[in-house]
Design a protein around this motif. Structure first.
Motif, PDB file in Angstrom:
ATOM      1  N   UNK A 233       6.574   4.138  -2.109  1.00 14.06           N
ATOM      2  CA  UNK A 233       7.052   2.779  -2.186  1.00 14.06           C
ATOM      3  C   UNK A 233       6.251   1.905  -1.481  1.00 14.06           C
ATOM      4  N   UNK A 234       5.883   2.292  -0.060  1.00 14.85           N
ATOM      5  CA  UNK A 234       5.402   1.316   0.670  1.00 14.85           C
ATOM      6  C   UNK A 234       3.732   0.871   0.297  1.00 14.85           C
ATOM      7  N   UNK A 235       3.089   1.917  -0.273  1.00 12.96           N
ATOM      8  CA  UNK A 235       1.708   1.403  -1.111  1.00 12.96           C
ATOM      9  C   UNK A 235       1.836   0.583  -2.165  1.00 12.96           C
ATOM     10  N   UNK A 236       2.949   0.660  -3.010  1.00 14.46           N
ATOM     11  CA  UNK A 236       3.354  -0.113  -4.323  1.00 14.46           C
ATOM     12  C   UNK A 236       3.526  -1.528  -3.469  1.00 14.46           C
ATOM     13  N   UNK A 237       4.274  -1.682  -2.514  1.00 14.71           N
ATOM     14  CA  UNK A 237       5.006  -2.826  -2.128  1.00 14.71           C
ATOM     15  C   UNK A 237       3.351  -3.494  -1.680  1.00 14.71           C
ATOM     16  N   UNK A 238       2.858  -3.138  -0.826  1.00 19.22           N
ATOM     17  CA  UNK A 238       1.342  -3.643  -0.421  1.00 19.22           C
ATOM     18  C   UNK A 238       0.605  -4.042  -1.616  1.00 19.22           C
ATOM     19  N   UNK A 239       0.250  -3.284  -2.351  1.00 21.19           N
ATOM     20  CA  UNK A 239      -0.597  -3.556  -3.788  1.00 21.19           C
ATOM     21  C   UNK A 239       0.016  -4.622  -4.379  1.00 21.19           C
TER      22      UNK A 239
END
Length: 292
Positions: A233-239
């Motif tokens: 979830x955190x990586x998707x948010x950053x992307x």
């Protein structure tokens, strides 16, 4: 001086009745215009030589321009000559005016002969107005010698005679072969004949290219969605915040929101892109075409 409709014959009659200037009167009028800008003197000078302008204009009717337009251009040339004439040079005004009148008429003929520029250099201009005359003379001389010249030999002889490159002769031959034709003209005499414009290649995107582009875009979108699901979830948010927004956010603003340092957000972003690339490469080797 403006003209409309058919050629006004009364103009020629009026010009023929204009006064004939002797050298002394012509010189006096020229000085009065140059030194005092006397418009009455200019008017007398131009009126007296309108017959010359009309006579020269009539010699260019064979090029397809209307007589009214030719006279208009000849008049402009005459006025330019009067404005630039220097009476101190000891030359008669008529001698000087001939060059300006001729240049004005020739420029008009060449501008209106074709939508494609007919010629721009002085040699091309000379070729345009002399090619047919030179060709006719060369043909007469060859006939008198009992010779028959083919087209290539004729072009070479014209090139030498006029003093222009051979490719200029070939280009001008095409220009003089006929005037422009409408693209809306039919290719045959039949009522249902196809117009010439229909034979032109469409510069727009073709149907096959549109279908191919749409297919590639849809395929790439599916690959990207699949690759995104490989992230937490955190990586998707950053992307999403860094690459999928119209106004991408900075590493610093994301760090503040996530409670991380700017450098840590950059590391997470790089790791996310690495995972996505691995996922994309695993889906299809063709993806490299889009990633390069």
């Amino acid at each position: 001086m403006a003209f409309d409709g058919r050629y006004d014959q009364s103009l020629s009659r009026t010009a023929m009745k204009a006064e004939l200037l002797d050298a002394e009167t012509e010189l006096r009028l020229a000085y009065a215009w140059r030194d005092e800008r006397c418009e009455e003197s200019l008017h007398r000078l131009i009126t007296a030589y309108m017959r010359l302008a009309i006579s020269m204009a009539s010699k260019f009717k064979r090029y397809g321009a209307s007589m009214n337009d030719l006279i208009q251009e000849a008049s402009l040339g005459l006025m330019k000559a009067a404005d630039k004439f220097d009476p101190d040079r000891g030359v008669r005004f008529s001698t000087y005016a001939v060059w300006w009148i001729k240049a004005s008429i020739q420029d008009h003929v060449m501008r209106n002969w074709s939508m494609v520029r007919t010629g721009s250099t002085s040699s091309q201009k000379s070729l345009f107005f002399n090619m047919r005359r030179v060709q006719a003379r060369l043909e007469r001389e060859a006939l008198a010698r009992g010779e028959v010249l083919d087209r290539h030999e004729m072009r070479k002889m014209i090139s030498v005679e006029v003093g222009v490159p051979l490719h200029d002769v070939e280009m001008m031959e095409g220009r003089l072969s006929g005037s422009d034709f409408s693209l809306n003209a039919t290719q045959s005499t039949e009522d249902e004949g196809r117009e010439w414009i229909d034979a032109l290649e469409d510069d727009g995107e073709q149907a096959a290219e549109t279908v191919e582009h749409t297919h590639d875009t849809d395929t790439l979108r599916k690959w990207l969605l699949t690759a995104l699901t490989s992230l937490n979830d955190r990586e998707q948010f950053i992307v999403r915040e860094r690459k999928l927004r119209d106004d991408p956010r900075t590493l610093e603003s994301l760090g503040v929101e996530l409670g991380l340092s700017k450098e840590r957000v950059r590391q997470l972003e790089a790791a996310a892109f690495g995972k996505m690339r691995k996922s994309l490469e695993g889906q299809s080797k063709e993806v490299m075409h889009f990633l390069v």
